[in-house]
Scaffold this motif. Sequence first.
Motif, PDB file in Angstrom:
ATOM      1  N   VAL A   1       1.939  -1.568   4.596  1.00 38.19           N
ATOM      2  CA  VAL A   1       3.237  -1.398   4.963  1.00 38.19           C
ATOM      3  C   VAL A   1       4.106  -1.151   3.594  1.00 38.19           C
ATOM      4  CG1 VAL A   1       5.804  -1.567   5.802  1.00 38.19           C
ATOM      5  CG2 VAL A   1       4.067  -1.123   7.029  1.00 38.19           C
ATOM      6  N   GLY A   2       3.971  -2.265   2.490  1.00 38.88           N
ATOM      7  CA  GLY A   2       4.238  -2.461   1.166  1.00 38.88           C
ATOM      8  C   GLY A   2       3.803  -1.182   0.380  1.00 38.88           C
ATOM      9  N   ARG A   3       2.183  -0.881   0.324  1.00 34.35           N
ATOM     10  CA  ARG A   3       2.004   0.059  -0.050  1.00 34.35           C
ATOM     11  C   ARG A   3       2.204   1.147   0.172  1.00 34.35           C
ATOM     12  NH1 ARG A   3      -4.819  -1.754   0.732  1.00 34.35           N
ATOM     13  NH2 ARG A   3      -4.681  -3.341  -0.523  1.00 34.35           N
ATOM     14  N   GLY A   4       2.379   1.560   1.771  1.00 31.50           N
ATOM     15  CA  GLY A   4       2.615   2.963   2.428  1.00 31.50           C
ATOM     16  C   GLY A   4       4.054   2.677   1.245  1.00 31.50           C
ATOM     17  N   LYS A   5       5.488   1.659   1.161  1.00 26.69           N
ATOM     18  CA  LYS A   5       6.739   1.811   0.577  1.00 26.69           C
ATOM     19  C   LYS A   5       6.417   1.753  -1.022  1.00 26.69           C
ATOM     20  CE  LYS A   5      11.098   1.853   1.333  1.00 26.69           C
ATOM     21  NZ  LYS A   5      12.207   2.890   2.295  1.00 26.69           N
ATOM     22  N   LYS A   6       5.523   1.715  -2.067  1.00 27.51           N
ATOM     23  CA  LYS A   6       5.679   1.777  -3.049  1.00 27.51           C
ATOM     24  C   LYS A   6       5.116   2.786  -3.401  1.00 27.51           C
ATOM     25  CE  LYS A   6       2.133   0.864  -6.695  1.00 27.51           C
ATOM     26  NZ  LYS A   6       0.854  -0.288  -6.930  1.00 27.51           N
ATOM     27  N   HIS A   7       4.488   3.204  -2.842  1.00 34.80           N
ATOM     28  CA  HIS A   7       3.810   4.985  -2.814  1.00 34.80           C
ATOM     29  C   HIS A   7       4.915   6.462  -2.596  1.00 34.80           C
ATOM     30  CE1 HIS A   7      -0.183   4.333  -4.573  1.00 34.80           C
ATOM     31  NE2 HIS A   7      -0.159   3.818  -3.255  1.00 34.80           N
ATOM     32  N   PHE A   8       5.348   5.820  -1.314  1.00 39.60           N
ATOM     33  CA  PHE A   8       6.796   6.619  -1.352  1.00 39.60           C
ATOM     34  C   PHE A   8       7.940   6.020  -0.515  1.00 39.60           C
ATOM     35  CE2 PHE A   8       1.519   7.825   1.152  1.00 39.60           C
ATOM     36  CZ  PHE A   8       1.769   8.560   0.722  1.00 39.60           C
ATOM     37  N   PRO A   9       8.891   5.570  -1.720  1.00 45.89           N
ATOM     38  CA  PRO A   9       9.961   5.007  -1.811  1.00 45.89           C
ATOM     39  C   PRO A   9      11.058   5.555  -0.893  1.00 45.89           C
ATOM     40  CG  PRO A   9       9.384   6.039  -4.607  1.00 45.89           C
ATOM     41  CD  PRO A   9       8.116   5.642  -3.257  1.00 45.89           C
TER      42      PRO A   9
END
Length: 314
Positions: A35-43
């Motif tokens: 989920v952290g990766r998701g938030k990083k790529h798609f802020p």
Amino acid sequence: MDFSAMRGFNYQPSNGSSGFEIWRRFDADLIRLEVGRGKKHFPAMNGLRSWLSWEAFIREPAVFVRNFETALTIFSEHGLQVMPVLFNRWHDNVLDYGGVYVDHFTPGNWAYREDAFDDFVNTIVAGHRDDPRIFAWDLCNEPCPWGLQKPEHAEAVKHEFTWLSRIHRLCKEAGATAPLTVGTYPTLEQLRHWEPLSDVLTFHPYGMTSWHPPELFEPFLDQCVAFAKTAGKPLLATETCWGSLDDRHRASIIRYTLGQLKRRGIGWLAYVMHHSLIADAHRAEYGPVGGPGNLSFIEIDGAIRPGHEAFNDY
């Protein structure tokens, strides 16, 4: 809530090929990482559609309840509201996800019991009846997968509606304050059929497919918007962006589909945020691949798929 402002994803943790396996192998650290990766790529991501597993619940209810709370906490830490999916009726002939089958809600079948799902609904929904982290409850993903009109399916359609009507009633009696919905196949017929059980109308518009080329997809979206307006209910796409093993082609699908949704003021939860072992969420080296190809946006190593940053433009 302004559903037109939803910009999120479906999320399937990468450590299982079915809902049962994912929840029985629950891994909080993995979920936090992905989920952290998701938030990083798609802020700008602000929501997730998280699929539950009643099969996992009935094995160890207390464990499932604890893990669900942990998942909600992780999502909230990343500023994400959640749409839990209580039940699933989408089944795959290449790599099945599990969930509910016709036998479970058809009287006369060995697997049928009217109250089979009551403990799951009462425990999960009542335990989070007014949880601000939950923006809606999806009663079921893609019921009536065979369609609604064929005479040979009439009895099954009737029994499925009766079953989900019971689930709807149980959720209301459990005190759910978040809207209820049914995640429908991409037809206006299905959207109309499940409208009585939906406080917000949700559907799965996959454009640039054989059944929805642009000349059919765009009028379909217009018809859904018009129906939602007539019904006086919001409209949200809870799955969208058809897949491909070809990154460039997938990126073009994303741009076209999200552009059409945004033009009509329809928010979305794209399918699917991260590489996973479930059907249609990985490259061929990680398991069987069906017709949709690969619908994931983020690779197994955490890198964004080439061109998939297009999500951020909408």
